[in-house]
Design a protein around this motif. Structure first.
Motif, short mmCIF file in Angstrom:
data_model
loop_
_atom_site.label_atom_id
_atom_site.label_comp_id
_atom_site.label_asym_id
_atom_site.label_seq_id
_atom_site.Cartn_x
_atom_site.Cartn_y
_atom_site.Cartn_z
N UNK A 66 -10.08 -6.78 -5.50
CA UNK A 66 -9.02 -6.77 -6.49
C UNK A 66 -7.80 -7.49 -5.96
N UNK A 67 -6.97 -7.98 -6.88
CA UNK A 67 -5.83 -8.81 -6.50
C UNK A 67 -4.50 -8.11 -6.58
N UNK A 68 -4.41 -7.01 -7.33
CA UNK A 68 -3.15 -6.30 -7.46
C UNK A 68 -3.38 -4.81 -7.64
N UNK A 69 -2.43 -3.99 -7.20
CA UNK A 69 -2.62 -2.54 -7.22
C UNK A 69 -2.94 -1.95 -8.58
N UNK A 119 -2.96 1.06 6.79
CA UNK A 119 -2.49 -0.26 7.19
C UNK A 119 -3.20 -1.35 6.40
N UNK A 120 -2.43 -2.17 5.70
CA UNK A 120 -3.02 -3.27 4.94
C UNK A 120 -3.46 -2.89 3.55
N UNK A 121 -3.40 -1.60 3.22
CA UNK A 121 -3.83 -1.14 1.90
C UNK A 121 -2.67 -0.56 1.10
N UNK A 122 -1.97 0.42 1.68
CA UNK A 122 -0.80 0.97 1.00
C UNK A 122 0.49 0.57 1.70
N UNK A 123 0.41 0.30 3.00
CA UNK A 123 1.61 -0.08 3.76
C UNK A 123 1.39 -1.40 4.51
N UNK A 124 2.38 -2.26 4.46
CA UNK A 124 2.36 -3.46 5.30
C UNK A 124 3.04 -3.09 6.62
N UNK A 165 -9.27 -4.36 -1.46
CA UNK A 165 -8.06 -5.03 -1.92
C UNK A 165 -7.87 -6.35 -1.19
N UNK A 166 -7.22 -7.28 -1.88
CA UNK A 166 -7.07 -8.63 -1.33
C UNK A 166 -5.70 -8.95 -0.78
N UNK A 167 -4.82 -7.95 -0.68
CA UNK A 167 -3.45 -8.23 -0.20
C UNK A 167 -3.23 -7.77 1.24
N UNK A 168 -4.27 -7.33 1.94
CA UNK A 168 -4.11 -6.72 3.24
C UNK A 168 -4.28 -7.65 4.43
N UNK A 169 -4.87 -7.11 5.50
CA UNK A 169 -4.92 -7.80 6.79
C UNK A 169 -6.14 -8.72 6.95
#
Length: 217
Positions: A204-207, A11-16, A185-189
């Motif tokens: 990091x900002x992108x996969x 959750x928040x890392x590979x899947x939203x 990662x910076x795109x998660x929860x």
């Protein structure tokens, strides 16, 4: 390669998964006569397993019997609604494919219920993970390192040859407790400011940056 194994949070890392978690939480709350929560509130509640999600979502004076009832309602609903709005983050599947092509093992360790972890891996990442485990009775949840160590043992990899990848303070603490390198990662929860307050130095900002680090591009 810098690492032989990449262990991912879910959750928040590979899947939203946030919208499905919020919808299921609010279904359970409403069904039991409690006020619903905003998606930002649910974002703050997740990370330590679905039981704690529900304990945080119900009003603070709720007794155990009612909390149990909300939890049971949530589990039943989430079993059939865990993949309604859930989607992989952009670029994640490409990263996993490239890691596997390069010979890097991949795994998932999550505080999400194990049944949901298995279903979601099959639905969205079929054949992209060598091993995946979620929350199970009798096994300590993250930030305890027990499930991470189980993955290392199962795949016969030393922790020095593995990296943990996550989005939350729970994930950062898990990596520290396991004595493993970490990629946050910076795109998660959790937002970057919150993570830095917890001691995270690099986010990091992108996969694609995962490939840069693991494959040393």
């Amino acid at each position: 390669m810098r690492y032989k194994l990449a262990v991912f949070d879910m959750d928040g890392t590979i899947l939203n998964t946030l919208e499905d978690l919020a919808d299921s939480t609010n279904y359970a709350l409403k069904a039991n006569g409690f006020p619903e929560r905003t998606i930002d509130e649910v974002r703050r509640f997740v990370g330590n397993g679905i039981r704690l999600l529900i304990e945080r979502a119900v009003p603070t004076d709720t007794d155990k019997e009612l909390t149990d009832k909300v939890f049971d309602t949530f589990k039943e609903y989430y079993k059939t609604h865990c993949a309604v709005k859930t989607r992989p983050y952009d670029g994640i599947k490409d990263v996993l494919s490239e890691l596997r092509k390069a010979g890097c093992l991949t795994a998932v360790v999550s505080n999400k219920a194990d049944f949901a972890v298995q279903d979601l891996c099959k639905d969205y990442f079929d054949n992209l993970f060598d091993f995946a485990i979620g929350e199970r009775e009798g096994i300590k949840k993250k930030p305890a390192p027990d499930s991470v160590f189980e993955v290392l043992s199962k795949l016969n990899v030393e922790k020095a040859d593995a990296v943990y990848i996550g989005d939350s303070d729970v994930d950062f603490a898990t990596s520290m407790n396991a004595g493993m390198d970490v990629i946050m990662v910076g795109w998660g929860f959790r937002d970057a400011e919150f993570l830095r307050e917890k001691g995270v130095k690099r986010i990091i900002k992108q996969p694609s940056e995962i490939l840069d680090i693991i494959l040393e591009k």
